[in-house]
Write a protein that holds these residues in place. Sequence first.
Motif, mmCIF file in Angstrom:
data_model
loop_
_atom_site.group_PDB
_atom_site.id
_atom_site.type_symbol
_atom_site.label_atom_id
_atom_site.label_comp_id
_atom_site.label_asym_id
_atom_site.label_seq_id
_atom_site.Cartn_x
_atom_site.Cartn_y
_atom_site.Cartn_z
ATOM 1 N N ASN A 31 7.877 3.069 -17.289
ATOM 2 C CA ASN A 31 6.479 1.786 -17.717
ATOM 3 C C ASN A 31 5.532 2.301 -16.897
ATOM 4 O O ASN A 31 5.126 2.966 -16.077
ATOM 5 N N ALA A 32 3.990 1.642 -16.960
ATOM 6 C CA ALA A 32 2.782 1.991 -16.514
ATOM 7 C C ALA A 32 3.118 1.268 -14.639
ATOM 8 O O ALA A 32 1.911 1.923 -13.994
ATOM 9 N N VAL A 33 3.429 0.148 -14.767
ATOM 10 C CA VAL A 33 3.441 0.153 -13.389
ATOM 11 C C VAL A 33 4.500 0.377 -12.217
ATOM 12 O O VAL A 33 5.711 1.000 -12.604
ATOM 13 N N GLU A 34 4.505 1.346 -11.718
ATOM 14 C CA GLU A 34 5.202 1.946 -10.288
ATOM 15 C C GLU A 34 5.758 0.826 -9.020
ATOM 16 O O GLU A 34 5.146 -0.199 -8.816
ATOM 17 N N ILE A 35 7.287 1.155 -9.476
ATOM 18 C CA ILE A 35 8.081 0.303 -8.020
ATOM 19 C C ILE A 35 7.435 1.311 -6.322
ATOM 20 O O ILE A 35 7.150 1.480 -6.614
ATOM 21 N N ALA A 36 7.047 0.130 -5.679
ATOM 22 C CA ALA A 36 6.606 0.663 -4.378
ATOM 23 C C ALA A 36 7.129 -0.353 -2.917
ATOM 24 O O ALA A 36 8.236 -0.920 -3.902
ATOM 25 N N ASP A 37 7.392 0.632 -1.761
ATOM 26 C CA ASP A 37 8.060 -0.228 -1.207
ATOM 27 C C ASP A 37 6.694 -0.852 -0.289
ATOM 28 O O ASP A 37 6.794 -1.878 0.332
ATOM 29 N N ASP A 38 5.867 0.161 0.158
ATOM 30 C CA ASP A 38 5.010 -0.736 1.077
ATOM 31 C C ASP A 38 3.525 -0.726 0.896
ATOM 32 O O ASP A 38 3.074 -1.215 0.516
ATOM 33 N N GLU A 39 3.687 0.261 0.638
ATOM 34 C CA GLU A 39 1.733 1.172 -0.292
ATOM 35 C C GLU A 39 2.358 1.349 -1.530
ATOM 36 O O GLU A 39 2.763 1.847 -2.086
ATOM 37 N N LYS B 143 15.607 0.562 -15.466
ATOM 38 C CA LYS B 143 16.139 1.718 -15.323
ATOM 39 C C LYS B 143 15.075 2.487 -15.325
ATOM 40 O O LYS B 143 14.757 3.463 -15.639
ATOM 41 N N TRP B 144 15.700 3.015 -17.010
ATOM 42 C CA TRP B 144 15.573 3.375 -17.829
ATOM 43 C C TRP B 144 13.715 3.087 -18.422
ATOM 44 O O TRP B 144 12.959 4.258 -18.128
ATOM 45 N N MET B 145 13.857 2.490 -18.160
ATOM 46 C CA MET B 145 12.651 1.741 -19.395
ATOM 47 C C MET B 145 10.911 1.624 -17.996
ATOM 48 O O MET B 145 10.170 1.884 -18.363
ATOM 49 N N LEU B 146 11.746 1.459 -16.667
ATOM 50 C CA LEU B 146 11.411 1.211 -15.407
ATOM 51 C C LEU B 146 10.721 2.610 -15.232
ATOM 52 O O LEU B 146 9.134 2.681 -14.287
ATOM 53 N N PHE B 147 11.485 3.399 -15.336
ATOM 54 C CA PHE B 147 10.772 4.083 -15.250
ATOM 55 C C PHE B 147 10.053 5.395 -16.318
ATOM 56 O O PHE B 147 8.540 5.867 -14.905
ATOM 57 N N ASN C 277 6.108 0.566 -23.437
ATOM 58 C CA ASN C 277 6.082 1.124 -21.791
ATOM 59 C C ASN C 277 4.660 0.098 -20.563
ATOM 60 O O ASN C 277 4.310 0.115 -19.830
ATOM 61 N N ARG C 278 3.650 0.186 -21.314
ATOM 62 C CA ARG C 278 2.617 -0.965 -21.051
ATOM 63 C C ARG C 278 3.314 -2.513 -21.182
ATOM 64 O O ARG C 278 2.593 -2.761 -20.394
ATOM 65 N N ARG C 279 4.334 -3.000 -21.837
ATOM 66 C CA ARG C 279 5.295 -3.918 -21.636
ATOM 67 C C ARG C 279 5.311 -4.373 -20.016
ATOM 68 O O ARG C 279 5.675 -3.468 -19.671
ATOM 69 N N PRO C 280 4.829 -5.978 -19.578
ATOM 70 C CA PRO C 280 4.563 -5.858 -17.936
ATOM 71 C C PRO C 280 6.259 -5.679 -18.188
ATOM 72 O O PRO C 280 6.287 -6.788 -18.431
ATOM 73 N N LEU C 281 7.024 -5.476 -16.964
ATOM 74 C CA LEU C 281 8.314 -6.082 -16.186
ATOM 75 C C LEU C 281 8.376 -6.301 -14.795
ATOM 76 O O LEU C 281 10.025 -6.838 -15.067
ATOM 77 N N PRO D 289 6.581 -9.698 -12.258
ATOM 78 C CA PRO D 289 5.272 -10.948 -12.523
ATOM 79 C C PRO D 289 4.386 -10.185 -12.043
ATOM 80 O O PRO D 289 3.552 -8.890 -11.666
ATOM 81 N N LYS D 290 3.189 -11.084 -12.889
ATOM 82 C CA LYS D 290 1.607 -10.759 -12.704
ATOM 83 C C LYS D 290 0.869 -10.476 -11.672
ATOM 84 O O LYS D 290 0.381 -9.831 -10.960
ATOM 85 N N GLU D 291 1.907 -11.376 -10.717
ATOM 86 C CA GLU D 291 1.776 -11.049 -9.378
ATOM 87 C C GLU D 291 1.599 -9.714 -8.350
ATOM 88 O O GLU D 291 1.102 -9.469 -7.015
ATOM 89 N N TYR D 292 2.792 -8.669 -8.730
ATOM 90 C CA TYR D 292 2.869 -7.676 -7.716
ATOM 91 C C TYR D 292 1.778 -6.603 -8.038
ATOM 92 O O TYR D 292 1.731 -5.566 -7.090
ATOM 93 N N GLU D 293 0.751 -7.141 -9.481
ATOM 94 C CA GLU D 293 -0.224 -5.574 -9.486
ATOM 95 C C GLU D 293 -1.336 -6.295 -8.633
ATOM 96 O O GLU D 293 -2.618 -5.472 -8.506
ATOM 97 N N THR D 294 -1.360 -7.474 -7.627
ATOM 98 C CA THR D 294 -2.232 -7.459 -6.989
ATOM 99 C C THR D 294 -2.101 -7.575 -5.406
ATOM 100 O O THR D 294 -2.824 -7.980 -4.533
ATOM 101 N N GLY D 295 -1.087 -6.168 -5.230
ATOM 102 C CA GLY D 295 -0.916 -6.144 -4.115
ATOM 103 C C GLY D 295 0.111 -6.350 -2.886
ATOM 104 O O GLY D 295 0.656 -7.859 -3.516
ATOM 105 N N ASN D 296 1.322 -5.800 -2.213
ATOM 106 C CA ASN D 296 2.424 -6.692 -1.661
ATOM 107 C C ASN D 296 2.428 -6.921 -0.271
ATOM 108 O O ASN D 296 1.078 -6.137 0.129
ATOM 109 N N SER D 297 2.887 -7.792 0.365
ATOM 110 C CA SER D 297 3.365 -7.908 1.932
ATOM 111 C C SER D 297 2.874 -7.369 2.616
ATOM 112 O O SER D 297 1.816 -6.855 3.323
ATOM 113 N N GLY D 298 3.806 -5.659 2.141
ATOM 114 C CA GLY D 298 4.041 -4.855 3.464
ATOM 115 C C GLY D 298 2.475 -4.401 3.205
ATOM 116 O O GLY D 298 2.304 -3.808 4.620
ATOM 117 N N ALA D 299 1.456 -3.903 2.596
ATOM 118 C CA ALA D 299 0.495 -3.794 2.142
ATOM 119 C C ALA D 299 -0.076 -4.216 3.349
ATOM 120 O O ALA D 299 -1.121 -3.276 4.125
#
Length: 245
Positions: free
Chosen positions: A19-27, A13-17, A137-141, A143-153
């Motif tokens: 990280n360049a990529v954000e954890i989202a729920d929908d949008e 969680k510290w590393m995710l905090f 922190n730019r190192r991907p944590l 799958p690359k598919e996460y940055e293509t947009g999520n199903s909920g959006a």
Amino acid sequence: ASPGEWVKLTWRKWMLFWNAVEIADDEDIYFHKQFSPVLRALLPFYHFASLSSLALIGLVLTRKLWRRVWILDALAASIVLSTVIFIINARYRFPLVPFLILFSAGGIEEGVRLLRARLWLPLGTALFLAGLSFAVNRRPLYPKEYETGNSGAYSNMVASLINQERYDEAIDYSQKALQIYPENYDARVNMGQALAGKKQYPEALKAYESAVALSPKSALAYNNMGSVYALTGERGKASKAFLKA
């Protein structure tokens, strides 16, 4: 109890905090960048990891002033620790951004002063640490598919397209949502609504049936099925679907 697992989880969680990529729920911005040239241009380098790296330069170069700015350090630390310990979604790290901007501004000002004075060692040390932070922190944590947009959006956008009676687009984006996450209940209901809007009633019923298979107690899918049956004159089936809803 598993203290070792807790430590591993907290470290992740510290590393995710940071990280360049954000954890989202929908949008998320990774979904919307496909519609925004500005986001596509900026996202590769303009993100949380770059801002936190600039802030690190400020913290290193202004460390001797800690007695004057300790309250900022303490507030920033409380945001970081409370988020890492108690929260998952990355949007909760946003309150840290104003502090990172202040630290970054201080680093830029002090860095310019050191550059003019040709004090290379402290400046080089700060830049090295910032570069190391950025690389880590730019190192991907994810799958690359996460940055293509999520199903909920996609599902949220489809609901808007249906309201605008843009059914063909709604069907296309519902299919994309299901490609990302086949068990997306909302995407299946949206697909049914879009197909019903095009008066493709047999296909709409199949979409609703697949939604019911995922969520047997879904009132919305049964209600929509009842509406389709009513439109096709199958009143008995419509009545049963409405009763289940």
